[in-house]
Design a protein around this motif. Structure first.
Motif, PDB file in Angstrom:
ATOM      1  N   ALA A 172       0.829  -1.214   0.000  1.00 26.69           N
ATOM      2  CA  ALA A 172       0.000   0.000   0.000  1.00 26.69           C
ATOM      3  C   ALA A 172       0.857   1.256   0.000  1.00 26.69           C
ATOM      4  O   ALA A 172       0.582   2.209  -0.741  1.00 26.69           O
ATOM      5  CB  ALA A 172      -0.930  -0.014   1.210  1.00 26.69           C
ATOM      6  N   ARG A 176       1.154   4.269  -2.817  1.00 25.79           N
ATOM      7  CA  ARG A 176       0.975   5.685  -2.489  1.00 25.79           C
ATOM      8  C   ARG A 176       2.182   6.514  -2.921  1.00 25.79           C
ATOM      9  O   ARG A 176       2.032   7.592  -3.509  1.00 25.79           O
ATOM     10  CB  ARG A 176       0.732   5.853  -0.984  1.00 25.79           C
ATOM     11  CG  ARG A 176       0.368   7.289  -0.606  1.00 25.79           C
ATOM     12  CD  ARG A 176      -0.108   7.356   0.834  1.00 25.79           C
ATOM     13  NE  ARG A 176       0.985   7.176   1.772  1.00 25.79           N
ATOM     14  CZ  ARG A 176       0.809   6.978   3.083  1.00 25.79           C
ATOM     15  NH1 ARG A 176      -0.417   6.888   3.573  1.00 25.79           N
ATOM     16  NH2 ARG A 176       1.846   6.855   3.879  1.00 25.79           N
ATOM     17  N   HIS A 179       2.130   6.997  -6.712  1.00 28.09           N
ATOM     18  CA  HIS A 179       1.152   7.993  -7.150  1.00 28.09           C
ATOM     19  C   HIS A 179       1.569   9.402  -6.751  1.00 28.09           C
ATOM     20  O   HIS A 179       1.389  10.349  -7.528  1.00 28.09           O
ATOM     21  CB  HIS A 179      -0.219   7.659  -6.556  1.00 28.09           C
ATOM     22  CG  HIS A 179      -0.807   6.396  -7.105  1.00 28.09           C
ATOM     23  ND1 HIS A 179      -1.798   5.686  -6.463  1.00 28.09           N
ATOM     24  CD2 HIS A 179      -0.516   5.693  -8.241  1.00 28.09           C
ATOM     25  CE1 HIS A 179      -2.115   4.619  -7.184  1.00 28.09           C
ATOM     26  NE2 HIS A 179      -1.348   4.610  -8.262  1.00 28.09           N
ATOM     27  N   ASN A 184       1.493   6.161 -12.388  1.00 28.90           N
ATOM     28  CA  ASN A 184       0.466   5.157 -12.116  1.00 28.90           C
ATOM     29  C   ASN A 184       0.744   3.925 -12.962  1.00 28.90           C
ATOM     30  O   ASN A 184       0.627   3.955 -14.189  1.00 28.90           O
ATOM     31  CB  ASN A 184      -0.932   5.692 -12.435  1.00 28.90           C
ATOM     32  CG  ASN A 184      -2.005   4.657 -12.182  1.00 28.90           C
ATOM     33  OD1 ASN A 184      -1.965   3.935 -11.186  1.00 28.90           O
ATOM     34  ND2 ASN A 184      -2.971   4.564 -13.073  1.00 28.90           N
ATOM     35  N   TRP A 224      -6.414   7.089  -9.918  1.00 31.64           N
ATOM     36  CA  TRP A 224      -5.295   6.158  -9.821  1.00 31.64           C
ATOM     37  C   TRP A 224      -5.455   5.184  -8.663  1.00 31.64           C
ATOM     38  O   TRP A 224      -5.229   3.983  -8.813  1.00 31.64           O
ATOM     39  CB  TRP A 224      -3.983   6.935  -9.686  1.00 31.64           C
ATOM     40  CG  TRP A 224      -3.555   7.635 -10.935  1.00 31.64           C
ATOM     41  CD1 TRP A 224      -4.171   7.591 -12.153  1.00 31.64           C
ATOM     42  CD2 TRP A 224      -2.408   8.476 -11.094  1.00 31.64           C
ATOM     43  NE1 TRP A 224      -3.486   8.357 -13.062  1.00 31.64           N
ATOM     44  CE2 TRP A 224      -2.405   8.917 -12.440  1.00 31.64           C
ATOM     45  CE3 TRP A 224      -1.400   8.905 -10.234  1.00 31.64           C
ATOM     46  CZ2 TRP A 224      -1.407   9.744 -12.943  1.00 31.64           C
ATOM     47  CZ3 TRP A 224      -0.411   9.747 -10.728  1.00 31.64           C
ATOM     48  CH2 TRP A 224      -0.417  10.159 -12.069  1.00 31.64           C
ATOM     49  N   MET A 225      -5.803   5.688  -7.499  1.00 36.43           N
ATOM     50  CA  MET A 225      -5.954   4.811  -6.343  1.00 36.43           C
ATOM     51  C   MET A 225      -7.042   3.772  -6.589  1.00 36.43           C
ATOM     52  O   MET A 225      -6.861   2.575  -6.301  1.00 36.43           O
ATOM     53  CB  MET A 225      -6.292   5.623  -5.093  1.00 36.43           C
ATOM     54  CG  MET A 225      -6.490   4.756  -3.857  1.00 36.43           C
ATOM     55  SD  MET A 225      -7.260   5.635  -2.470  1.00 36.43           S
ATOM     56  CE  MET A 225      -8.915   5.912  -3.121  1.00 36.43           C
ATOM     57  N   SER A 228      -5.752   1.142  -9.213  1.00 35.47           N
ATOM     58  CA  SER A 228      -4.642   0.314  -8.724  1.00 35.47           C
ATOM     59  C   SER A 228      -5.093  -0.661  -7.644  1.00 35.47           C
ATOM     60  O   SER A 228      -4.768  -1.855  -7.694  1.00 35.47           O
ATOM     61  CB  SER A 228      -3.520   1.204  -8.173  1.00 35.47           C
ATOM     62  OG  SER A 228      -2.939   1.971  -9.202  1.00 35.47           O
ATOM     63  N   LEU A 229      -5.843  -0.167  -6.669  1.00 33.37           N
ATOM     64  CA  LEU A 229      -6.269  -1.045  -5.576  1.00 33.37           C
ATOM     65  C   LEU A 229      -7.310  -2.057  -6.050  1.00 33.37           C
ATOM     66  O   LEU A 229      -7.375  -3.176  -5.527  1.00 33.37           O
ATOM     67  CB  LEU A 229      -6.799  -0.216  -4.406  1.00 33.37           C
ATOM     68  CG  LEU A 229      -5.778   0.698  -3.721  1.00 33.37           C
ATOM     69  CD1 LEU A 229      -6.358   1.276  -2.441  1.00 33.37           C
ATOM     70  CD2 LEU A 229      -4.464  -0.029  -3.430  1.00 33.37           C
ATOM     71  N   PHE A 250      -6.539  -0.698   1.874  1.00 32.69           N
ATOM     72  CA  PHE A 250      -7.082   0.622   1.540  1.00 32.69           C
ATOM     73  C   PHE A 250      -6.723   1.648   2.607  1.00 32.69           C
ATOM     74  O   PHE A 250      -6.261   2.759   2.306  1.00 32.69           O
ATOM     75  CB  PHE A 250      -8.603   0.498   1.377  1.00 32.69           C
ATOM     76  CG  PHE A 250      -9.317   1.796   1.170  1.00 32.69           C
ATOM     77  CD1 PHE A 250      -9.086   2.569   0.054  1.00 32.69           C
ATOM     78  CD2 PHE A 250     -10.252   2.234   2.095  1.00 32.69           C
ATOM     79  CE1 PHE A 250      -9.761   3.770  -0.140  1.00 32.69           C
ATOM     80  CE2 PHE A 250     -10.934   3.429   1.906  1.00 32.69           C
ATOM     81  CZ  PHE A 250     -10.684   4.202   0.790  1.00 32.69           C
ATOM     82  N   TYR A 253      -3.009   2.569   2.529  1.00 36.47           N
ATOM     83  CA  TYR A 253      -2.741   3.500   1.428  1.00 36.47           C
ATOM     84  C   TYR A 253      -3.083   4.929   1.856  1.00 36.47           C
ATOM     85  O   TYR A 253      -2.334   5.872   1.586  1.00 36.47           O
ATOM     86  CB  TYR A 253      -3.550   3.102   0.199  1.00 36.47           C
ATOM     87  CG  TYR A 253      -3.371   4.038  -0.986  1.00 36.47           C
ATOM     88  CD1 TYR A 253      -2.471   3.732  -2.000  1.00 36.47           C
ATOM     89  CD2 TYR A 253      -4.087   5.237  -1.077  1.00 36.47           C
ATOM     90  CE1 TYR A 253      -2.291   4.592  -3.079  1.00 36.47           C
ATOM     91  CE2 TYR A 253      -3.917   6.105  -2.139  1.00 36.47           C
ATOM     92  CZ  TYR A 253      -3.017   5.779  -3.143  1.00 36.47           C
ATOM     93  OH  TYR A 253      -2.840   6.645  -4.198  1.00 36.47           O
ATOM     94  N   LYS A 254      -4.202   5.084   2.527  1.00 34.24           N
ATOM     95  CA  LYS A 254      -4.671   6.425   2.905  1.00 34.24           C
ATOM     96  C   LYS A 254      -4.055   6.914   4.213  1.00 34.24           C
ATOM     97  O   LYS A 254      -4.237   8.083   4.579  1.00 34.24           O
ATOM     98  CB  LYS A 254      -6.197   6.432   3.015  1.00 34.24           C
ATOM     99  CG  LYS A 254      -6.897   6.047   1.713  1.00 34.24           C
ATOM    100  CD  LYS A 254      -8.302   6.576   1.638  1.00 34.24           C
ATOM    101  CE  LYS A 254      -8.314   8.064   1.394  1.00 34.24           C
ATOM    102  NZ  LYS A 254      -9.661   8.620   1.211  1.00 34.24           N
ATOM    103  N   GLN A 266     -15.366   5.675  -1.421  1.00 34.38           N
ATOM    104  CA  GLN A 266     -14.245   5.225  -2.253  1.00 34.38           C
ATOM    105  C   GLN A 266     -14.087   3.712  -2.195  1.00 34.38           C
ATOM    106  O   GLN A 266     -13.808   3.071  -3.216  1.00 34.38           O
ATOM    107  CB  GLN A 266     -12.958   5.911  -1.804  1.00 34.38           C
ATOM    108  CG  GLN A 266     -12.882   7.383  -2.158  1.00 34.38           C
ATOM    109  CD  GLN A 266     -11.574   8.008  -1.724  1.00 34.38           C
ATOM    110  OE1 GLN A 266     -11.129   7.830  -0.586  1.00 34.38           O
ATOM    111  NE2 GLN A 266     -10.933   8.734  -2.628  1.00 34.38           N
TER     112      GLN A 266
END
Length: 299
Positions: A172, A176, A179, A184, A224-225, A228-229, A250, A253-254, A266
């Motif tokens: 993750a 990130r 990006h 990407n 992109w997120m 990709s995820l 997820f 990543y955030k 999301q």
């Protein structure tokens, strides 16, 4: 330990671009021109489809067995790119040079990836080009796909669950960073994520490869997120990866510990996209299998 992030020092000739660290071995192997590399016969075929082929080559050099991958892109039409090159001379016209450039740019931004050796392109007509890319084998790294298929028990049990959590977080954070760097990987999935676990370590070294399809269009960055995820989510097998593992991917990543309202929207988008990817892939596989059966019947 493999070098995954050092910048690439390269040189260019008319049809070739090569990593200076591999200049001597290319000369030794007689692979210092486009035609010699393109016409190379031998090696082990890894992939051979209409658009491209990949072969694995082994070279004995200074008492050491070195292994390389040669990806050849068959003739492609580049009308728009060739015309655009009049205004943007640095534009990569072929798939081979484009991937070489993507690898160099990833390393420039400290994003781990494989070692590029050489690339080349040659026009057969004004709008038709052939190209290739050579990379060095990245052993002892293996793909996440291979690990999940061949050693699923590595991520099972008490110790395995802890390893899996570390792995999810590492993947993750790499996504990130990628990006945030303005890149990407459009095929961000278990096939193209490379891992290496040192002796006794539960934390893997991680890298990406197959950078042929890299998107840099920042006006699409908001997607992109999601893309990709969703791609990665689809390639993580059910049973081994539960719902909480996928949500943890997820959240990692955030950089969050729990879902808020916008995060839930999301995440819903990601799960819907994952379903669409699964359905599309299944349809493609069914069509491929049908074509194979029809081919056998014709014979």
């Amino acid at each position: 330990m493999r070098d995954t992030t050092s910048p690439v020092d390269y040189s260019k000739t008319d049809c070739l671009i090569f990593n200076r660290d591999y200049q001597d071995i290319l000369k030794y192997a007689g692979a210092n021109s486009f035609d010699l590399i393109w016409r190379y016969h031998g090696g082990e075929t890894i992939k051979n489809i209409r658009a491209r082929s990949v072969i694995r080559i082994e070279i004995q050099y200074r008492g050491e067995n070195r292994r390389f991958y040669l990806k050849r892109h068959n003739k492609e039409c580049v009308v728009f790119r060739r015309l655009l090159a009049f205004f943007y001379p640095k534009l990569a016209l072929s798939q081979g040079l484009r991937e070489f450039g993507n690898i160099c740019d990833f390393r420039k931004y400290n994003l781990p990836t494989v070692a590029p050796v050489a690339a080349g392109e040659k026009f057969s007509r004004f709008f038709h080009v052939r190209s290739f890319l050579i990379t060095e084998d990245f052993s002892p790294f293996i793909s996440l796909e291979d690990l999940l298929r061949d050693r699923p028990q590595f991520l099972m049990g008490k110790d395995g669950v802890a390893r899996k959590k570390i792995l999810i977080e590492k993947v993750a954070l790499l996504a990130r960073r990628m990006h945030q760097g303005g890149f990407n990987h459009r095929d961000f999935n278990a096939t193209h994520i490379l891992l290496h676990y040192g002796n006794g370590s539960d934390t893997p070294e991680i890298a990406l490869f197959d950078l042929q399809r890299v998107d840099r269009r920042r006006f699409l960055k908001f997607r992109w997120m999601i893309k990709s995820l969703s791609e990665l989510n689809y390639t993580l097998p059910d049973g081994l990866f539960e719902a909480e593992d996928r949500i943890y991917l997820f959240l990692s990543y955030k950089g969050k510990s729990r879902l808020r309202c916008w995060d839930r929207l999301q995440w819903f988008w990601i799960t819907r996209k994952t379903v669409r990817i699964r359905k599309h892939t299944e349809k493609m596989m069914m069509r491929r299998e049908k074509r194979k059966r029809m081919g056998l019947q014709e014979r």
